[in-house]
Design an enzyme around this catalytic site. Sequence first.
Site, short mmCIF file in Angstrom:
data_model
loop_
_atom_site.label_atom_id
_atom_site.label_comp_id
_atom_site.label_asym_id
_atom_site.label_seq_id
_atom_site.Cartn_x
_atom_site.Cartn_y
_atom_site.Cartn_z
N THR A 188 0.82 -1.22 0.00
CA THR A 188 0.00 0.00 0.00
C THR A 188 0.85 1.27 0.00
OG1 THR A 188 -0.19 -0.41 2.35
CG2 THR A 188 -2.13 -0.87 1.02
N HIS A 219 6.61 -0.09 7.15
CA HIS A 219 6.77 0.68 8.38
C HIS A 219 6.99 -0.30 9.53
CE1 HIS A 219 2.61 -0.37 9.33
NE2 HIS A 219 2.25 0.09 8.15
N HIS A 250 5.13 -3.60 10.04
CA HIS A 250 5.49 -4.76 9.21
C HIS A 250 6.65 -5.55 9.79
CE1 HIS A 250 3.66 -2.17 5.91
NE2 HIS A 250 2.96 -3.27 5.85
N LYS A 281 -11.07 -3.23 8.33
CA LYS A 281 -11.06 -1.86 7.83
C LYS A 281 -12.52 -1.42 7.85
CE LYS A 281 -6.68 -1.72 6.38
NZ LYS A 281 -6.38 -3.14 6.52
N ARG A 317 -11.63 0.53 0.52
CA ARG A 317 -10.36 1.18 0.29
C ARG A 317 -10.26 1.73 -1.14
NH1 ARG A 317 -5.22 -1.40 2.18
NH2 ARG A 317 -5.93 -3.49 2.66
N GLN A 342 -6.34 -14.38 -1.74
CA GLN A 342 -5.28 -14.72 -0.80
C GLN A 342 -5.26 -16.22 -0.56
OE1 GLN A 342 -4.79 -12.15 2.57
NE2 GLN A 342 -3.79 -13.74 3.78
N ASP A 385 -5.10 -10.41 12.43
CA ASP A 385 -6.19 -9.96 11.58
C ASP A 385 -6.28 -10.79 10.29
OD1 ASP A 385 -3.73 -8.92 10.82
OD2 ASP A 385 -4.63 -7.24 9.77
N LYS A 387 -2.26 4.11 19.13
CA LYS A 387 -1.88 3.20 18.06
C LYS A 387 -0.36 3.02 17.98
CE LYS A 387 -3.62 1.98 13.59
NZ LYS A 387 -3.08 2.01 12.32
N LYS A 436 2.94 5.02 15.45
CA LYS A 436 2.64 6.37 14.96
C LYS A 436 3.29 7.39 15.89
CE LYS A 436 -0.57 5.31 11.81
NZ LYS A 436 -0.44 5.55 10.39
N THR A 437 3.76 8.46 15.29
CA THR A 437 4.20 9.59 16.09
C THR A 437 3.39 10.79 15.62
OG1 THR A 437 5.86 10.27 14.49
CG2 THR A 437 6.55 8.69 16.17
#
Length: 440
Positions: free
Chosen positions: A48, A53, A56, A90, A94, A184, A205, A240, A243-244
């Site tokens: 994506t 990040h 992963h 989600k 998307r 998948q 998930d 979360k 994340k910053t």
Amino acid sequence: MQAKYQKAKMNSFIEELRWRGMLQDMTPEIDDHLNKGMAAAYLGFDPTADSLHIGHLVGVMTLLHFQRAGHKPYALVGGATGMIGDPSFKSAERNLLDKATLDHNVSCIQNQLSKFLDFSTDSSNKAELVNNYDWMSQFSFLDFIRDVGKHITVNYMMAKDSVKRRLEEGSGLSFTEFSYQLIQGYDFYHLWKNKNCTVQLGGSDQWGNIVTGTELIRRMGGGSAYALTVPLITKADGSKFGKTESGSVWLDPEKTSPYAFYQFWLNVSDEDASKYIRIFTTLDRETIENLEMSHQEAPHLRLLQHEIAKQVTTMVHSEADYLIAQKASQILFGKSSTEDLATLDERTFLQVFDGVPQVKINKTQFEEIETVLDLFGEMTQGVIFSSKGEARKLIQGGGLSINKEKQTDPNGAFTSQLLQGKYLLVQKGKKNYFIVEVTA
RNA sequence: GGGGGAAUACCAAAGCGGCCAACUGGGACGGACUGUAAAUCCGUUGACUUAUGUCUUCACAGGUUCGAAUCCUGUUUCCCCCA
């Protein structure tokens, strides 16, 4: 003797994940299966974005442990599935990415993955990269519907948590996303059939999607396959993970500088540190438990955080980057002076202050500065302070430093020298930095 | 449609016609302390070349007054009660 050793090693994968807190769920006979000898497993990455990040990284570590236990890991980058969009957990449909972007993302991610696993050609369990676009793109819609779709009922597909949730919320779900699990699932079947890949790993998930795969393998190929999932990473304060304020923490040094990356790990809370050091480093159990004991004795030293930051930065970037980040951190947060700051070379300086707001002024303006306050007038156009009064108040409150030197008198003479001959580092409070660049 | 009430700074909430740039609490920011943390304490929180000074602010527009956030009129918005 050799066989016995091998056997113990194979089995160790699940044990390893277990003590690291990386085991969420698995299908029943998986440990027997892994004990029989070298097995192959795959784990998918969604293209994506054009970089992985740190979320992963959990998947990467899972594959790494799998390989270390003597098994063969496949890292799948979803060039095909990325075109569909996984509806799992989600809340909304998307947006689809176009082919060119996807291709770019796939190659970037493959490039990053190649760093973490052992792809050398001489070992029998060398890692391999695969892209499901390679086999899905040739599959016609009719063939797919006939050969794959026939084996799975819609009832079965709708029963999946990920799908059910979307239906119940009433937000809807396109046929495209609904069919995601079949694609998948077919990937798993394809790898099972052609690469003898019998295990699929993934985040919790992914359980539903993975199980659709094992089901397809059973029905289409009459074989058995296994699933194992790792928990989603959480933070003690409920926010979360990964994340910053400035967004995701990426592995790509262009998107998140090694310094920012290092800082992220250094700032992990005490509650999370024990969990993260198990998940994100390959340190053994004894080492980690010793570190934890030391940490409890002297929590202010934050040994765990330092070790995580060191290990992960070194693994993702390099030892050199780690050393630079560490040095920069000491200069910025330790008791340091203008001289220390001047020891940073320009490249490091810019890397450390990557993303920091910058203002350019020209040489004439710079030469006109007489008092400290002059710098914060029209010259820096409200970037640093919205008014001179604000600047004055902060200076009087002791909250402003230039080049690490605290300024206490707003009307005092301006004496700061340029760093690298062209930069001034303005520090508003502890963590708000601004760079003034003096151009010719 | 009728009656009543309210509109104040980022939010909440005080505010006898002069002592109001406006109490207080929260938030935010800064300082001290500390572990680049938490807790605690302190400071700042309209603008201006810091001045016991000037200017612009209390929904909007007018008015009364030497003087208005405060009184009057109209407008707008919101809330409550009755239909």
